[in-house]
Design an enzyme around this catalytic site. Structure first.
Site, PDB file in Angstrom:
ATOM      1  N   ARG A  61      41.980  39.184  41.087  1.00  0.00           N
ATOM      2  CA  ARG A  61      43.403  40.436  40.703  1.00  0.00           C
ATOM      3  C   ARG A  61      43.828  40.060  38.885  1.00  0.00           C
ATOM      4  O   ARG A  61      44.273  41.360  38.843  1.00  0.00           O
ATOM      5  CB  ARG A  61      44.072  40.635  41.686  1.00  0.00           C
ATOM      6  CG  ARG A  61      43.536  41.087  43.278  1.00  0.00           C
ATOM      7  CD  ARG A  61      44.490  42.125  44.152  1.00  0.00           C
ATOM      8  NE  ARG A  61      44.938  40.784  44.627  1.00  0.00           N
ATOM      9  CZ  ARG A  61      44.536  39.887  45.394  1.00  0.00           C
ATOM     10  NH1 ARG A  61      43.384  39.548  45.671  1.00  0.00           N
ATOM     11  NH2 ARG A  61      45.043  38.510  45.549  1.00  0.00           N
ATOM     12  N   GLU A  98      49.624  29.291  49.432  1.00  0.00           N
ATOM     13  CA  GLU A  98      50.867  29.873  50.326  1.00  0.00           C
ATOM     14  C   GLU A  98      49.423  30.004  51.548  1.00  0.00           C
ATOM     15  O   GLU A  98      50.621  29.394  52.543  1.00  0.00           O
ATOM     16  CB  GLU A  98      50.546  31.387  50.213  1.00  0.00           C
ATOM     17  CG  GLU A  98      51.822  31.806  50.884  1.00  0.00           C
ATOM     18  CD  GLU A  98      52.688  33.247  50.905  1.00  0.00           C
ATOM     19  OE1 GLU A  98      51.988  34.096  49.699  1.00  0.00           O
ATOM     20  OE2 GLU A  98      53.832  33.960  51.502  1.00  0.00           O
TER      21      GLU A  98
END
Ligand code: AMP
Length: 175
Positions: A61, A98
Site C-alpha cells: 500500500r 503488529e
C-alpha cells in the site's frame, strides 16, 4: 469538509483482521475516489523537502500514493518488498510486525550513498516495518530525511522508534 475528515469518512474499520484483536484500517474505499486520492498525493507532495532524491514505498500500500507523489515531484521511487518478489540482487532484513514477523528487501542498487530518502507507507502502526526499511536504506549508505504516512495509529507510539533516524515524521490522519 477538510482532507482529514474526508479520509476519516472513507477509511473502513475491519475488526479482527488479519487476526483477533486487530482493527484493520482498510484504505481501499479511498482508492475508489480519484479526487480524494489525488488530494492525498498533493498533500503528501507539499510535505516533501526540496532536497529529497527518492521516495521508498513499502509493499504494497506504500506504492499507491508513493509512486504518484514521486512522479509529481520528479524524483525517484524505489520499492521495498516482501522477500522473494524482486528479480535482481537484493539486500534484506527481518523485523517484527503488529501481528507476526516478516522479511523485507530492496534491490541492492535501489539507493546509494548521498541519496536523501523519504520512507512512505499507508499506515504507521508499531513502526517495525518503517524501522526495518530505514535500516535497509541506511545500510546502503543513503540518508533517511523523512517518514510519511497517510494514517498513524498514534496510540501504538511507532513514531518513537523512527526518531532514531529523523525528527521529520508526518502523517495526515492520526488515531
Ligand atoms: P508496523 O510495522 O506495525 O508499523 O505495521 C505497518 C504495516 O502493517 C503497514 O504496511 C500497514 O499497512 C500494516 N498494518 C499494521 N497494522 C495495521 C492496521 N491496524 N490496519 C491497517 N494496516 C496495518
Amino acid at each position: 469538509m477538510d482532507l482529514i475528515e474526508k479520509i476519516n469518512n472513507s477509511i473502513r474499520d475491519v475488526e479482527d483482521f488479519p487476526k483477533k484483536g486487530i482493527v484493520f484500517k482498510d484504505i481501499t474505499p479511498i482508492l475508489k475516489d480519484p479526487k480524494l486520492s489525488a488530494e492525498i498525493v498533493s498533500q503528501f507532495c507539499e510535505t516533501i523537502p526540496e532536497n529529497t532524491t527518492h521516495i521508498a514505498g513499502i509493499e504494497s500500500r506504500g506504492f499507491l500514493f508513493g509512486f504518484p507523489a514521486a512522479m509529481k515531484k520528479d524524483i525517484s521511487f524505489v520499492l521495498i518488498r516482501k522477500k522473494g518478489k524482486l528479480p535482481y540482487k537484493t539486500v534484506s532484513i527481518n523485523y517484527a510486525l503488529e501481528y507476526g514477523t516478516a522479511e523485507i528487501e530492496m534491490h541492492v542498487d535501489a539507493v546509494k550513498p548521498g541519496d536523501k530518502v523519504i520512507i512512505h507507507d499507508d499506515l504507521l502502526a508499531t513502526g517495525g516495518t518503517a524501522v526495518a526499511a530505514a535500516r535497509l536504506i541506511k545500510a546502503q549508505g543513503a540518508e533517511i530525511i523523512g517518514f510519511s504516512f497517510v494514517v498513524e495509529l498514534a496510540f501504538l507510539n511507532g513514531r518513537k522508534l523512527l526518531e532514531e533516524f529523523t525528527s521529520d515524521i508526518k502523517s495526515i490522519v492520526k488515531y
